[in-house]
Scaffold this motif. Structure first.
Motif, short mmCIF file in Angstrom:
data_model
loop_
_atom_site.label_atom_id
_atom_site.label_comp_id
_atom_site.label_asym_id
_atom_site.label_seq_id
_atom_site.Cartn_x
_atom_site.Cartn_y
_atom_site.Cartn_z
N LEU A 58 6.07 -0.99 17.90
CA LEU A 58 7.45 -1.45 17.82
C LEU A 58 8.39 -0.56 18.64
CD1 LEU A 58 8.08 -2.56 14.13
CD2 LEU A 58 8.75 -3.80 16.17
N ILE A 59 8.16 0.74 18.61
CA ILE A 59 9.01 1.66 19.39
C ILE A 59 8.87 1.37 20.87
CG2 ILE A 59 9.35 4.07 20.08
CD1 ILE A 59 8.60 4.85 17.19
N GLY A 86 5.86 7.49 7.64
CA GLY A 86 5.82 6.14 8.21
C GLY A 86 7.19 5.49 8.24
N ASP A 87 8.00 5.77 7.23
CA ASP A 87 9.36 5.24 7.19
C ASP A 87 10.19 5.80 8.34
OD1 ASP A 87 8.75 3.90 4.82
OD2 ASP A 87 9.33 5.62 3.61
N VAL A 88 9.95 7.06 8.71
CA VAL A 88 10.68 7.69 9.81
C VAL A 88 10.39 6.96 11.12
CG1 VAL A 88 10.93 9.80 11.15
CG2 VAL A 88 10.68 9.93 8.69
N LYS A 89 9.11 6.71 11.38
CA LYS A 89 8.75 6.02 12.62
C LYS A 89 9.26 4.57 12.61
CE LYS A 89 4.79 7.70 11.76
NZ LYS A 89 3.49 8.18 11.55
N PHE A 90 9.27 3.97 11.44
CA PHE A 90 9.78 2.61 11.34
C PHE A 90 11.29 2.58 11.60
CE2 PHE A 90 10.47 -1.33 8.60
CZ PHE A 90 10.06 -2.19 9.60
N MET A 91 12.00 3.58 11.10
CA MET A 91 13.44 3.67 11.38
C MET A 91 13.68 3.88 12.88
SD MET A 91 14.91 5.84 8.13
CE MET A 91 16.37 6.30 8.98
N ALA A 92 12.85 4.70 13.52
CA ALA A 92 12.98 4.92 14.96
C ALA A 92 12.72 3.62 15.72
CB ALA A 92 12.03 6.02 15.43
N ALA A 93 11.75 2.84 15.26
CA ALA A 93 11.46 1.56 15.91
C ALA A 93 12.63 0.60 15.78
CB ALA A 93 10.20 0.96 15.29
N ILE A 94 13.23 0.55 14.61
CA ILE A 94 14.41 -0.31 14.43
C ILE A 94 15.55 0.17 15.31
CG2 ILE A 94 16.17 -1.03 12.75
CD1 ILE A 94 13.89 -1.06 10.65
N PHE A 131 15.26 8.59 14.30
CA PHE A 131 14.11 9.46 14.03
C PHE A 131 14.59 10.77 13.43
CE2 PHE A 131 11.04 12.73 15.23
CZ PHE A 131 9.89 12.19 14.70
N VAL A 132 15.64 11.36 13.99
CA VAL A 132 16.16 12.63 13.47
C VAL A 132 16.70 12.46 12.05
CG1 VAL A 132 17.99 14.36 13.78
CG2 VAL A 132 16.62 13.61 15.74
N ILE A 133 17.42 11.38 11.79
CA ILE A 133 17.91 11.13 10.43
C ILE A 133 16.74 10.96 9.47
CG2 ILE A 133 19.12 9.43 8.99
CD1 ILE A 133 21.05 9.02 11.38
N GLY A 134 15.70 10.25 9.90
CA GLY A 134 14.52 10.08 9.06
C GLY A 134 13.80 11.39 8.78
N VAL A 135 13.71 12.26 9.78
CA VAL A 135 13.07 13.56 9.57
C VAL A 135 13.87 14.37 8.55
CG1 VAL A 135 12.58 15.78 10.69
CG2 VAL A 135 11.87 13.65 11.78
N SER A 147 0.79 -1.23 0.00
CA SER A 147 0.00 0.00 0.00
C SER A 147 0.82 1.29 0.00
CB SER A 147 -0.91 0.02 1.22
OG SER A 147 -0.14 0.12 2.41
N MET A 148 2.16 1.19 0.05
CA MET A 148 3.03 2.37 0.13
C MET A 148 2.73 3.20 1.38
SD MET A 148 5.18 2.28 -2.40
CE MET A 148 5.81 3.90 -2.69
N ARG A 149 2.29 2.55 2.43
CA ARG A 149 2.03 3.20 3.71
C ARG A 149 2.51 2.27 4.81
NH1 ARG A 149 -3.20 4.88 5.39
NH2 ARG A 149 -1.99 6.43 6.45
N VAL A 150 2.86 2.86 5.96
CA VAL A 150 3.24 2.08 7.13
C VAL A 150 2.30 2.48 8.26
CG1 VAL A 150 5.11 1.45 8.68
CG2 VAL A 150 5.64 2.16 6.36
#
Length: 180
Positions: free
Chosen positions: A33-34, A73-81, A58-62, A22-25
């Motif tokens: 996950l976080i 959604g990718d930013v929050k997913f990166m923060a979770a990882i 999260f900062v890198i994703g922003v 769906s191109m969404r997270v």
């Protein structure tokens, strides 16, 4: 295999599949996950490692969202990882995901007939860094437009990067080191 790792891999896989389709997270998965990652890191005695991992990624994703490189959604997913793997583990996952995403982008752009145009554009954009001549962003999106057709679902690449790293670590621990 410990149950927290299984839970992590199941949720990461769910995020990757959802993004691929769906191109969404979904926020319910990434936020869960976080918090579960931070709770797990607190339980293991390394809460600060999870906190700094989540914050840094999260900062890198922003910063990447600001340049048009990915979605929220990718930013929050990166923060979770980052919460689960820490700063350096997140770096390994991000590097693997970037390689997977680059290969996927080359194949997708070639299939769309846009590879030559995007490579030239990338060359001119990179040269602007050294010359100071401003170039627009690589992925331009007008307001009201959906996801660009050349976009790659990066959360799916991140999930594949997590799996690649998990398999590599398993191989290194149980196969390669047991030989010597």
């Amino acid at each position: 295999m410990k149950w927290p790792l299984v839970l992590f891999l199941v949720l990461v896989t769910a995020c990757g599949i959802y993004d691929f389709l769906s191109m969404r997270v979904p926020n319910c998965l990434t936020v869960s996950l976080i918090f579960i990652g931070l709770a797990y890191r607190a339980w293991t005695g390394d809460w600060w490692g999870g906190f700094w991992g989540a914050l840094v990624w999260f900062v890198i994703g922003v910063a990447m969202v600001a340049t048009g490189g990915m979605g929220g959604g990718d930013v929050k997913f990166m923060a979770a990882i980052g919460a689960w793997a820490g700063v350096y583990g997140g770096l390994l996952v991000f590097a693997a995901a970037s390689l997977i995403g680059a290969a996927w982008a080359v194949v997708k752009l070639a299939r769309l007939g846009l590879l030559k145009q995007k490579l030239l554009y990338l060359f001119y954009w990179c040269s602007s860094v050294f010359t100071g001549i401003r170039q627009p962003l690589l992925v331009e999106k007008t307001p009201g437009e959906g996801v660009p057709r050349e976009a790659i679902p990066f959360a799916a690449c991140l999930a594949a990067g997590v799996w690649a790293l998990a398999i590599a670590l398993w191989y290194a621990r149980y196969v390669w080191f047991m030989r010597y």
